[in-house]
Design an enzyme around this catalytic site. Structure first.
Site, PDB file in Angstrom:
ATOM      1  N   THR A   8      -4.528  13.459   5.421  1.00 14.17           N
ATOM      2  CA  THR A   8      -3.106  13.605   5.782  1.00 14.17           C
ATOM      3  C   THR A   8      -2.908  14.881   6.590  1.00 14.17           C
ATOM      4  OG1 THR A   8      -2.616  12.538   3.680  1.00 14.17           O
ATOM      5  CG2 THR A   8      -0.750  13.421   4.894  1.00 14.17           C
ATOM      6  N   GLY A  53      -2.776   8.337  -4.111  1.00 12.49           N
ATOM      7  CA  GLY A  53      -2.104   9.551  -4.583  1.00 12.49           C
ATOM      8  C   GLY A  53      -0.854   9.873  -3.790  1.00 12.49           C
ATOM      9  N   ASP A  54      -0.108  10.826  -4.296  1.00 12.66           N
ATOM     10  CA  ASP A  54       1.044  11.429  -3.611  1.00 12.66           C
ATOM     11  C   ASP A  54       1.263  12.750  -4.358  1.00 12.66           C
ATOM     12  OD1 ASP A  54       3.211  10.523  -1.486  1.00 12.66           O
ATOM     13  OD2 ASP A  54       4.339  11.541  -3.048  1.00 12.66           O
ATOM     14  N   LYS A  85       0.858  -1.187   0.000  1.00 14.32           N
ATOM     15  CA  LYS A  85       0.000   0.000   0.000  1.00 14.32           C
ATOM     16  C   LYS A  85       0.885   1.225   0.000  1.00 14.32           C
ATOM     17  CE  LYS A  85      -3.873   2.234   0.401  1.00 14.32           C
ATOM     18  NZ  LYS A  85      -3.463   2.908  -0.865  1.00 14.32           N
ATOM     19  N   LYS A  89       5.568   3.289   8.333  1.00 10.92           N
ATOM     20  CA  LYS A  89       4.418   4.170   8.503  1.00 10.92           C
ATOM     21  C   LYS A  89       3.130   3.340   8.542  1.00 10.92           C
ATOM     22  CE  LYS A  89       4.129   7.489   5.463  1.00 10.92           C
ATOM     23  NZ  LYS A  89       3.765   8.527   4.477  1.00 10.92           N
ATOM     24  N   GLN A 109       7.364   3.724   3.865  1.00 10.15           N
ATOM     25  CA  GLN A 109       5.950   3.336   3.914  1.00 10.15           C
ATOM     26  C   GLN A 109       5.746   2.051   4.724  1.00 10.15           C
ATOM     27  OE1 GLN A 109       4.081   5.589   1.671  1.00 10.15           O
ATOM     28  NE2 GLN A 109       2.295   5.031   2.859  1.00 10.15           N
ATOM     29  N   ASN A 119      -2.421  19.321  -1.225  1.00  9.97           N
ATOM     30  CA  ASN A 119      -3.453  18.699  -0.417  1.00  9.97           C
ATOM     31  C   ASN A 119      -3.076  18.565   1.070  1.00  9.97           C
ATOM     32  OD1 ASN A 119      -4.113  15.634   0.494  1.00  9.97           O
ATOM     33  ND2 ASN A 119      -5.890  16.679  -0.367  1.00  9.97           N
ATOM     34  N   LYS A 166       5.194   1.766  -3.104  1.00 10.15           N
ATOM     35  CA  LYS A 166       5.189   3.151  -3.613  1.00 10.15           C
ATOM     36  C   LYS A 166       5.398   3.102  -5.119  1.00 10.15           C
ATOM     37  CE  LYS A 166       4.884   7.357  -2.011  1.00 10.15           C
ATOM     38  NZ  LYS A 166       4.258   7.828  -0.755  1.00 10.15           N
ATOM     39  N   SER A 219      -6.835   5.772   3.829  1.00 11.12           N
ATOM     40  CA  SER A 219      -6.906   4.899   2.655  1.00 11.12           C
ATOM     41  C   SER A 219      -7.307   3.489   3.077  1.00 11.12           C
ATOM     42  CB  SER A 219      -5.547   4.824   1.958  1.00 11.12           C
ATOM     43  OG  SER A 219      -5.363   5.900   1.081  1.00 11.12           O
TER      44      SER A 219
HETATM   45  N1  GLU Z   1       1.079   9.114  -0.413  1.00  7.28           N
HETATM   46  C1  GLU Z   1       0.557   9.015   0.943  1.00  7.28           C
HETATM   47  C2  GLU Z   1       1.672   8.632   1.872  1.00  7.28           C
HETATM   48  O1  GLU Z   1       2.802   9.046   1.674  1.00  7.28           O
HETATM   49  C3  GLU Z   1      -0.687   8.153   1.022  1.00  7.28           C
HETATM   50  C4  GLU Z   1      -0.543   6.743   0.543  1.00  7.28           C
HETATM   51  C5  GLU Z   1      -1.828   5.934   0.482  1.00  7.28           C
HETATM   52  O2  GLU Z   1      -2.890   6.458   0.819  1.00  7.28           O
HETATM   53  O3  GLU Z   1      -1.733   4.768   0.096  1.00  7.28           O
HETATM   54  O4  GLU Z   1       1.496   7.989   2.875  1.00  7.28           O
END
Ligand code: GLU
Length: 448
Positions: free
Chosen positions: A212, A167-168, A92, A116, A113, A243, A128, A380
């Site tokens: 976020t 997204g990112d 994810k 996190k 990630q 965002n 990612k 998410s």
């Molecule tokens: N891009 C965001 C992050 O850095 C969200 C990633 C997601 O929702 O999968 O955590």
């Protein structure tokens, strides 16, 4: 073998195996150096070669993305997806469209990630993706064609139980909509759980847009409350105006703070009366224009054409929400000189390792990105739950869950930091707490 020796030996291997990948190597160094005491307590983690395994992506895919612009000219970009670790759940993580995207950046983001996502307490692994595509100045049709070309390859590697992008930077609801539409077309099936950050009419979750930024402020408020402080009456600088930044500003204002400055890659604006979010949203969310437009509406505000200069202004709290490495030693020194009390990261690793050292040496409260900005991916995961149930929660229900998740993250990393004798070092707390959950899952699943 002592924990620190093990960590150093693995850092050597990672350095040799990934030459020149500066961002990835920095991210690995930051995490691994915190983990040495974990290996002193758990020598079985060394025997299981957990660090050698966790620093190597399970899979790294890169692909050609050819597309045609409005004038009929053909362009070729490079797309990536790193599927880093699936020990606790499907991969994810977001997709970034930005000209700086390369293998090192995608691997650094994917590595972060893992931890996190683990900290959210939800069952999601680390991944990612992205492309070195610059969305700036592109028409809506060009964006759509690029998203379709990107998904035309990526679709082979994703799925609601396998890998769920979102997204990112450079990828928001518009891009997710185009990618989801194309995925559905080529797969001839509706599988809403394959992407998150979708529109509300086709499986998106309320609060995902705000998550976020709101999550960052919920986390930071917990961190401040823990020291008898709060956002109320504080002057705040938020870098960025995408965002994450916009919704961090919105929630901080709601909690009684005043936002004095924000930025985009062309420069920053300073408004001593407090940034007017309505004006800013119109420029950034509707017109998709440069931040300088703000001073047309607010002539008493100033625009400075150097975005890094934002940190030389006085503030109580700094929320870097733009991009990696945006606060260097100089920026950190300026903030400290001007009496900052807390720095909390909305972007992914916006402070350099040197800047972090300065904050810690000067007892500045520091919220590391893998904990502080986990609200986006957490929401998410709530979107995935709703997709599986084929049911949607109300705004209040999702927001309440988000708040609880951010509070749990703070308490968990604070407790872990204390257990390891590092009371106020939330970086160590976040790295250790994030790692242990994944490590135990890897151990239980054998050598895979
Ligand atoms: N891009 C965001 C992050 O850095 C969200 C990633 C997601 O929702 O999968 O955590």
């Amino acid at each position: 073998m002592k924990g620190i020796e093990y960590v150093e030996s693995v850092l050597d291997i990672v350095k040799k195996r990934n030459p020149g990948e500066i961002e990835f190597l920095d991210a690995v160094r930051e995490v691994l150096t915190s983990l040495a005491p974990v290996f002193d307590k758990n020598p079985n983690f060394i025997e299981a070669a957990l660090l050698e395994r966790i620093t190597e992506p399970e899979r790294l895919i890169y692909f050609r993305v050819p597309w045609v612009d409005d004038a009929g000219k053909i362009h070729v970009n490079r797309g990536y997806r790193v599927q880093f670790n699936s020990a606790i759940g499907p991969y994810k993580g977001g997709i970034r469209f930005h000209p700086t995207v390369n293998q090192s950046i995608i691997k650094f983001l994917g590595f972060e990630q893992i931890f996190k996502n683990s900290l959210t307490g939800l069952a999601i692994g680390g991944g990612k993706g992205g492309a070195d595509f610059d969305p700036k100045g592109k028409s809506d049709n060009e964006i759509m064609r690029f998203c379709q070309a990107f998904m035309g390859e990526l679709y082979k590697y994703i799925g609601s139980d396998m890998d769920i992008p979102a997204g990112d930077i450079g990828v928001g609801a518009r891009e997710i909509g185009y990618m989801y539409g194309y995925y559905k077309k080529i797969k001839s099936m509706s599988d809403q759980g394959v992407l998150t950050g979708k529109g509300l009419t086709f499986g998106g979750s309320l609060v995902r847009t705000q998550a976020t930024g709101y999550g960052l402020v919920y986390f930071t408020e917990e961190m401040l409350n823990n020291k008898g402080l709060s956002f109320k009456g504080k002057k705040v600088i938020v870098s960025g105006s995408g965002n994450v930044a916009i919704y961090a500003m919105e929630k901080a204002i709601e909690l009684g703070a005043q936002i004095v400055a924000c930025s985009d890659s062309s420069g920053y604006i300073y408004d001593e009366n407090g940034i007017d979010l309505k004006v800013l949203k119109d420029i950034k969310e509707i017109k998709r224009a440069r931040i300088k437009e703000y001073i047309k509406d607010k002539p008493t505000a100033k625009f400075v054409d150097n975005y890094k200069g934002i940190w030389s202004n006085k503030c109580d709290i700094a929320l870097p929400c733009a991009t990696q490495g945006e606060i260097d030693e100089h920026g950190a020194n300026e903030l400290i000189k001007n009496g900052v009390i807390a720095v909390s990261e909305g972007a992914n690793m916006p402070s350099t390792l040197q800047a972090i050292d300065l904050f810690l040496e000067n007892n500045i409260l520091f919220g590391p990105s893998k904990a502080a900005n986990a609200g986006g991916v957490a929401c998410s995961a709530l979107e995935m739950s709703q997709n599986s149930m084929r049911y949607a929660w109300s705004f209040e229900e999702v927001d309440e869950r988000l708040k609880e998740i951010m509070s749990n993250i703070f308490n968990n990393i604070k407790k872990t930091a204390e257990e390891y004798g590092e009371e106020d070092n939330l970086i160590i707390g976040a790295n250790i707490a994030g790692f242990i959950k994944v490590a135990n899952a890897m151990l239980a699943q054998g050598v895979v």
